[in-house]
Motif scaffolding. Sequence first.
Motif, PDB file in Angstrom:
ATOM      1  N   UNK A   1      23.904  37.999  51.554  1.00 50.68           N
ATOM      2  CA  UNK A   1      24.974  37.901  50.586  1.00 50.68           C
ATOM      3  C   UNK A   1      24.922  38.687  49.431  1.00 50.68           C
ATOM      4  N   UNK A   2      26.151  39.113  48.912  1.00 44.65           N
ATOM      5  CA  UNK A   2      26.393  40.097  47.885  1.00 44.65           C
ATOM      6  C   UNK A   2      26.744  39.597  46.328  1.00 44.65           C
ATOM      7  N   UNK A   3      26.465  40.295  45.554  1.00 45.50           N
ATOM      8  CA  UNK A   3      26.561  39.608  44.103  1.00 45.50           C
ATOM      9  C   UNK A   3      26.906  41.175  43.265  1.00 45.50           C
ATOM     10  N   UNK A   4      27.863  40.850  42.663  1.00 45.96           N
ATOM     11  CA  UNK A   4      28.433  41.935  41.634  1.00 45.96           C
ATOM     12  C   UNK A   4      28.136  41.686  40.347  1.00 45.96           C
ATOM     13  N   UNK A   5      27.584  42.692  39.541  1.00 49.86           N
ATOM     14  CA  UNK A   5      27.306  42.667  38.216  1.00 49.86           C
ATOM     15  C   UNK A   5      28.361  42.600  37.331  1.00 49.86           C
ATOM     16  N   UNK A   6      28.180  41.304  36.481  1.00 46.85           N
ATOM     17  CA  UNK A   6      29.280  41.074  35.671  1.00 46.85           C
ATOM     18  C   UNK A   6      28.912  41.569  34.286  1.00 46.85           C
ATOM     19  N   UNK A   7      29.246  42.745  33.838  1.00 43.27           N
ATOM     20  CA  UNK A   7      28.448  43.493  32.704  1.00 43.27           C
ATOM     21  C   UNK A   7      28.804  42.539  31.300  1.00 43.27           C
ATOM     22  N   UNK A   8      29.848  41.666  31.497  1.00 41.75           N
ATOM     23  CA  UNK A   8      30.265  41.007  30.279  1.00 41.75           C
ATOM     24  C   UNK A   8      29.221  39.761  29.857  1.00 41.75           C
ATOM     25  N   UNK A   9      28.803  39.555  30.996  1.00 40.90           N
ATOM     26  CA  UNK A   9      27.579  38.194  30.655  1.00 40.90           C
ATOM     27  C   UNK A   9      26.344  38.846  31.217  1.00 40.90           C
ATOM     28  N   UNK A  10      26.019  40.185  31.934  1.00 39.28           N
ATOM     29  CA  UNK A  10      24.958  40.812  32.306  1.00 39.28           C
ATOM     30  C   UNK A  10      24.277  39.982  33.473  1.00 39.28           C
ATOM     31  N   UNK A  11      25.274  39.295  34.225  1.00 34.36           N
ATOM     32  CA  UNK A  11      24.690  38.512  35.507  1.00 34.36           C
ATOM     33  C   UNK A  11      25.111  39.085  36.802  1.00 34.36           C
TER      34      UNK A  11
END
Length: 342
Positions: free
Chosen positions: A184-194
Amino acid sequence: MNVNRTVLTLDEFTIQSLRQFPHATGELSTLLRDIGLAAKRVNVEVNKAGLVDILGDAGTMNVQGEEVKKLDLFANNQFMGVLQRGISCAGIASEELDDFVAFDDEMSKNSKYVCLFDPLDGSGNIDVNVSIGTIFGIYRRKSPRGTLAAKEDFLQRGLEQVAAGYIVYGSSTMFVYATRRGVNGFTLDPSVGEFCLSHPNIKIPDSGNFYSVNHGNFFQYEDGVKEYIARCQNKTPENGGPYTQRYIGSMVADVHRNLIKGGIFMYPLTKDKPQGKLRLLYECNPFAFIVEVAGGKATDGHQRILEIVPTELHQRSAFFVGSKNMMAELEECLTGGKQVAG
Ligand code: P6P
């Protein structure tokens, strides 16, 4: 109020996976979240690496009077720090450290896992702004809990990995990891830091059109490798082509692209590097595990990477990894038609 929470964060995903196994202790989920935390900290520094003139080069003191560390040493310390302060890791081995480190506090000595990693692979590309990455593999320790981690914990076959993954610091920052249940792949959402689930259940296509190899070493390769490369160059629409040669010189970026789109990555033995360049334990094994779980194959040209019994922490290996049909054609060239085990 219906909160639209269709996007799972890495933390939520690991906790959700944990709920499926009521008897699980949560140590692996915690370990993966710790790695995700370190990755976010490394990402901040990698993203401003181009400002080194302002921030000071490695070995100098920055405006805050702090010693500026080489990014790979900084990354090493971030991953080692979160794992040592966590509750799930008894010790680590790293490309940046000559020997393994057994954490000697009581919590760590009672932990179930050890972690091996290359904290910043491809760091030579930082000054030209090419994507780089972190690679890691997680094993269940073999030495008794309550004692210091021992060398046997780190010299396990890649087959024994409980989980493996990488972070690619590129146009976006992605955290990809595999357990036996999937990739599984997760992309960093910089706006929430998750890290947010963006690539669920990744499967590598059985065939692809990308082949990744350093052509500059072509005349150093064994004949079977040269034959396969020639076949790649001669592909037409009639036999699954045309192929494109894509080689970034940063394995995490090259293998990530091939994992998503289909393709093959090769780092064969050369006359200059008769043992290979890439490290078995913390570069080849994690990617071999990830790609096999995703439906591909990984060998050293003669045997499954995951079945190699390691003897040294930093031993090297030839490395061929990718879509299973492309790997089958490579093996045909390497073995004159005999199937490689696995
Ligand atoms: P070459 C980076 O230094 C690295 O370890 C891998 O990330 C990359 O695929 C490989 O070496 C590139 O090596 O010899 O082709 O420059």
